[in-house]
Design an enzyme around this catalytic site. Sequence first.
Site, short mmCIF file in Angstrom:
data_model
loop_
_atom_site.label_atom_id
_atom_site.label_comp_id
_atom_site.label_asym_id
_atom_site.label_seq_id
_atom_site.Cartn_x
_atom_site.Cartn_y
_atom_site.Cartn_z
N GLN A 48 -33.87 2.67 29.90
CA GLN A 48 -32.55 2.05 30.05
C GLN A 48 -32.51 1.29 31.37
OE1 GLN A 48 -32.98 5.36 29.42
NE2 GLN A 48 -31.48 6.11 27.94
N ASP A 71 -29.53 -1.32 27.03
CA ASP A 71 -28.29 -1.15 27.82
C ASP A 71 -28.04 -2.33 28.76
OD1 ASP A 71 -28.37 1.22 26.48
OD2 ASP A 71 -28.45 2.50 28.24
N ASP A 93 -29.18 -0.98 21.88
CA ASP A 93 -27.85 -0.64 22.41
C ASP A 93 -27.47 -1.56 23.57
OD1 ASP A 93 -28.08 1.47 20.62
OD2 ASP A 93 -28.69 2.90 22.16
N ARG A 157 -23.97 1.54 16.54
CA ARG A 157 -24.00 2.97 16.23
C ARG A 157 -23.08 3.69 17.20
NH1 ARG A 157 -29.50 5.78 18.46
NH2 ARG A 157 -29.72 4.69 20.45
N TRP A 159 -21.96 6.07 19.89
CA TRP A 159 -22.43 6.95 20.96
C TRP A 159 -21.56 8.21 21.04
CZ3 TRP A 159 -22.63 5.12 26.79
CH2 TRP A 159 -23.21 6.14 27.57
#
Length: 288
Positions: A48, A71, A93, A157, A159
Amino acid sequence: WDDYNGRSIVYDGKTVTSGTPQSATLTVNANDFYAENLSIINTNTSAQAVAYYGVADRQTFKNCRFIGLQDTHYTKKGRRYYYYNCYIEGGVDYICAGGTCIFDSCRLYSVRSGGSITAPEDITAYTTVGTKLYYCGFIFRNCNLTAANGIEVYLGRPWQATSSSIFLNCKMDKVRTEGWSTWSGTNHLSSFFAEYNSMKPDGSPVDISGRTSWSYQLTKSEVDTYYTNQKIYSFVTTSTFDPFSQVISPAAPTGYSVSGNSVSWSAVNGVKGYVLYKNGVLLTITNS
């Protein structure tokens, strides 16, 4: 920058092991922040690695680029953000965490197959109608979703248990048939993932028959009622937020004339001043 989650870094004057937020190339702790024509990039691809971390309320971006892998874009709960004509790139993400964010006429570019574009966490801004909750989390309007060759992605999705991402009038390419992915447990059953008028790049309708059973297809009436500019940002009542007027460029000056060393033009409403160049050389900055 190239910091990432788990790296030893100097943060706020101390040597620490970076978490995901601390890896950010740019962290904005100020309310009423505005940026235009700015690229915010995190080049790390090992974990990330945040490009932009928005902490405070009422932040606005116009013509900006956010580039990373995982991220890329990270925002806080209970805050409001606005993006106009921006470019956001990532693979996993890459628009994540909290807050109420409107993305208008933006381009989302995915670079890793199987990943999700969005990974929202708990949203506290919502309207209750009977047993249905209309959440105001990540809201994409008139955006273009594109991807590198051979890539297929999910729209999002959950979290957390009350997550929400919504795509309105967006053109999308290389999005998986089911549209959305689960995270863990039953987060998806209490979250709100929705679309309205999703289109292929050529403007024809997307086949939504294979979408997950727990996602929603909004009606025009629902969009016009619950997803107006005023409604979306009304849930934080301590201050108003009108980013829409901020991203409109003022009119070009008219009545331009030169007489000797004097230059004049007609005043334009709302303009604070001008930067005046001649042949690429700065002459002066006006204060009116």
